[in-house]
Design a protein around this motif. Structure first.
Motif, short mmCIF file in Angstrom:
data_model
loop_
_atom_site.label_atom_id
_atom_site.label_comp_id
_atom_site.label_asym_id
_atom_site.label_seq_id
_atom_site.Cartn_x
_atom_site.Cartn_y
_atom_site.Cartn_z
N LEU A 20 4.10 -4.29 13.57
CA LEU A 20 4.21 -5.04 12.41
C LEU A 20 3.00 -4.87 11.46
CD1 LEU A 20 5.35 -8.61 13.86
CD2 LEU A 20 6.77 -6.83 12.19
N SER A 21 1.76 -4.31 11.63
CA SER A 21 0.68 -4.17 10.87
C SER A 21 1.12 -2.95 9.91
CB SER A 21 -0.63 -3.75 11.81
OG SER A 21 -0.45 -2.53 12.41
N TRP A 22 1.96 -2.26 10.27
CA TRP A 22 2.53 -1.11 9.31
C TRP A 22 3.27 -1.38 8.27
CZ3 TRP A 22 -0.07 3.47 8.42
CH2 TRP A 22 -0.80 3.96 9.68
N VAL A 23 3.79 -2.76 8.38
CA VAL A 23 4.84 -3.08 7.42
C VAL A 23 4.37 -3.07 6.14
CG1 VAL A 23 6.20 -5.21 6.79
CG2 VAL A 23 6.33 -4.27 9.18
N PRO A 24 3.08 -3.67 5.79
CA PRO A 24 2.57 -3.66 4.27
C PRO A 24 2.40 -2.32 3.80
CG PRO A 24 1.31 -5.36 5.79
CD PRO A 24 2.27 -4.62 6.51
N VAL A 25 1.89 -1.36 4.80
CA VAL A 25 1.73 -0.02 4.26
C VAL A 25 3.34 0.58 4.00
CG1 VAL A 25 1.12 2.26 5.25
CG2 VAL A 25 -0.25 0.14 5.75
N LEU A 26 3.98 0.46 4.63
CA LEU A 26 5.40 1.09 4.49
C LEU A 26 6.08 0.48 3.04
CD1 LEU A 26 7.09 0.94 7.83
CD2 LEU A 26 6.39 3.18 6.50
N VAL A 27 5.79 -0.79 2.95
CA VAL A 27 6.24 -1.63 1.75
C VAL A 27 5.42 -0.96 0.41
CG1 VAL A 27 6.11 -3.84 0.19
CG2 VAL A 27 6.80 -3.83 2.55
N ILE A 28 4.22 -0.60 0.53
CA ILE A 28 3.53 -0.05 -0.52
C ILE A 28 3.82 1.47 -0.84
CG2 ILE A 28 1.06 0.68 -1.28
CD1 ILE A 28 0.06 -1.89 0.05
N VAL A 29 4.19 1.98 0.35
CA VAL A 29 4.60 3.54 0.15
C VAL A 29 6.05 3.61 -0.34
CG1 VAL A 29 5.57 5.78 1.60
CG2 VAL A 29 3.17 4.54 2.08
N LEU A 30 6.85 2.53 -0.09
CA LEU A 30 8.13 2.78 -1.00
C LEU A 30 7.98 2.33 -2.24
CD1 LEU A 30 10.41 0.90 2.04
CD2 LEU A 30 10.43 3.16 1.29
N ILE A 50 2.15 13.74 -16.94
CA ILE A 50 0.74 14.39 -16.91
C ILE A 50 0.01 13.27 -16.15
CG2 ILE A 50 -1.18 15.25 -18.27
CD1 ILE A 50 0.70 16.80 -19.65
N PHE A 51 0.03 11.92 -17.24
CA PHE A 51 -1.01 10.83 -16.92
C PHE A 51 -0.62 10.26 -15.37
CE2 PHE A 51 -1.73 10.48 -21.46
CZ PHE A 51 -3.09 10.79 -21.29
N TYR A 52 0.79 10.18 -15.12
CA TYR A 52 1.34 9.81 -14.00
C TYR A 52 0.50 10.59 -12.64
CZ TYR A 52 3.96 7.79 -10.07
OH TYR A 52 4.51 7.23 -8.95
N HIS A 53 1.00 11.81 -12.57
CA HIS A 53 0.39 12.52 -11.58
C HIS A 53 -0.93 12.58 -11.23
CE1 HIS A 53 4.44 14.42 -11.99
NE2 HIS A 53 4.60 14.63 -10.43
N ALA A 54 -1.59 12.42 -12.30
CA ALA A 54 -3.11 12.33 -12.32
C ALA A 54 -3.40 11.14 -11.53
CB ALA A 54 -3.99 12.44 -13.41
N PHE A 58 -4.87 10.48 -7.52
CA PHE A 58 -5.98 9.63 -7.07
C PHE A 58 -5.72 8.51 -6.08
CE2 PHE A 58 -8.02 11.38 -11.00
CZ PHE A 58 -9.03 12.03 -10.51
N PHE A 59 -4.55 7.99 -6.61
CA PHE A 59 -4.01 6.45 -5.52
C PHE A 59 -3.76 7.08 -4.24
CE2 PHE A 59 -0.38 4.43 -4.12
CZ PHE A 59 -1.19 3.11 -3.86
N ALA A 60 -2.89 8.24 -4.15
CA ALA A 60 -2.48 8.85 -2.80
C ALA A 60 -3.68 9.12 -1.86
CB ALA A 60 -1.64 9.84 -2.92
N THR A 62 -6.92 8.20 -2.35
CA THR A 62 -7.75 6.67 -2.03
C THR A 62 -6.96 5.69 -0.99
OG1 THR A 62 -6.70 5.55 -3.86
CG2 THR A 62 -8.91 6.88 -4.11
N TYR A 63 -5.62 5.84 -1.01
CA TYR A 63 -4.84 4.87 -0.04
C TYR A 63 -4.84 5.62 1.28
CZ TYR A 63 -1.47 1.79 1.47
OH TYR A 63 -0.62 0.72 2.05
N TRP A 64 -4.82 6.92 1.24
CA TRP A 64 -4.76 7.72 2.71
C TRP A 64 -6.26 7.23 3.32
CZ3 TRP A 64 -1.52 10.64 5.45
CH2 TRP A 64 -2.06 11.54 6.69
N LYS A 65 -7.29 7.38 2.57
CA LYS A 65 -8.69 7.16 3.19
C LYS A 65 -8.77 5.78 3.54
CE LYS A 65 -11.68 10.25 2.48
NZ LYS A 65 -12.44 11.24 3.49
N SER A 66 -8.30 4.89 2.77
CA SER A 66 -8.51 3.54 3.26
C SER A 66 -7.68 3.15 4.44
CB SER A 66 -8.10 2.55 2.15
OG SER A 66 -6.77 2.62 1.74
N ILE A 67 -6.56 4.01 4.81
CA ILE A 67 -5.51 3.67 5.62
C ILE A 67 -6.03 4.44 6.94
CG2 ILE A 67 -3.16 3.91 6.85
CD1 ILE A 67 -3.42 1.56 4.65
N PHE A 68 -6.56 5.46 7.12
CA PHE A 68 -7.00 6.26 8.38
C PHE A 68 -8.37 6.42 8.60
CE2 PHE A 68 -2.49 7.64 7.13
CZ PHE A 68 -1.93 7.34 8.18
#
Length: 143
Positions: A20-30, A50-54, A58-60, A62-68
């Motif tokens: 269940l602790s992974w549910v918020p992570v999955l919601v954000i990823v979706l 261009i702007f979206y990929h930049a 960055f988001f991906a 930082t999110y990866w670093k904060s999760i793992f």
């Protein structure tokens, strides 16, 4: 026999908590994947891509670093000693408690920088400016 049942139950609860602790992570990823689909496949405008990929990279990252990244414990020199803790807990006046913490923090290797890169000095907060800052914060928080 009873003890084994309780251990199995606590193991099952731990497993459920872990899942269940992974549910918020999955919601954000979706949500992020849906936004990627919307911007890349539906809008397809070059300037947006261009702007979206930049921002997406960055988001991906930082999110990866904060999760793992595993949580870290502070160094033991940042813990209060038993006598300091007792003095702090026995003191009833908040201003004296605050002063005790300030005095104890002066012995620690804490460095804070201002926006321009200079070293921030704690005494700047102790004057009339701190009252204005506190009033402004409480005013914005109450709205």
């Amino acid at each position: 026999m009873r003890r084994g049942w309780k251990m199995a139950l606590s193991g099952g609860l731990r497993c459920c908590r872990r899942v269940l602790s992974w549910v918020p992570v999955l919601v954000i990823v979706l949500v992020v994947l849906w936004s990627y689909y919307a911007y890349v496949f539906e809008l397809c405008l070059v300037i947006y891509l261009i702007f979206y990929h930049a921002i997406f990279v960055f988001f991906a990252w930082t999110y990866w670093k904060s999760i793992f990244t595993l949580p870290q414990q502070p160094n033991h020199k940042f813990y209060l000693s038993y006598t300091d803790k007792e003095r702090y807990e026995n003191e009833e006046r908040p201003e004296v408690q605050k002063q005790m913490l300030v005095d104890m923090a002066k012995k620690l290797p804490i460095y804070t920088r201002t926006g321009s890169g200079g070293q921030f000095i704690q005494s700047h907060l102790e004057g009339p400016l701190s009252k204005n800052v506190r009033k402004a914060k409480s005013h914005t928080l109450s709205n």
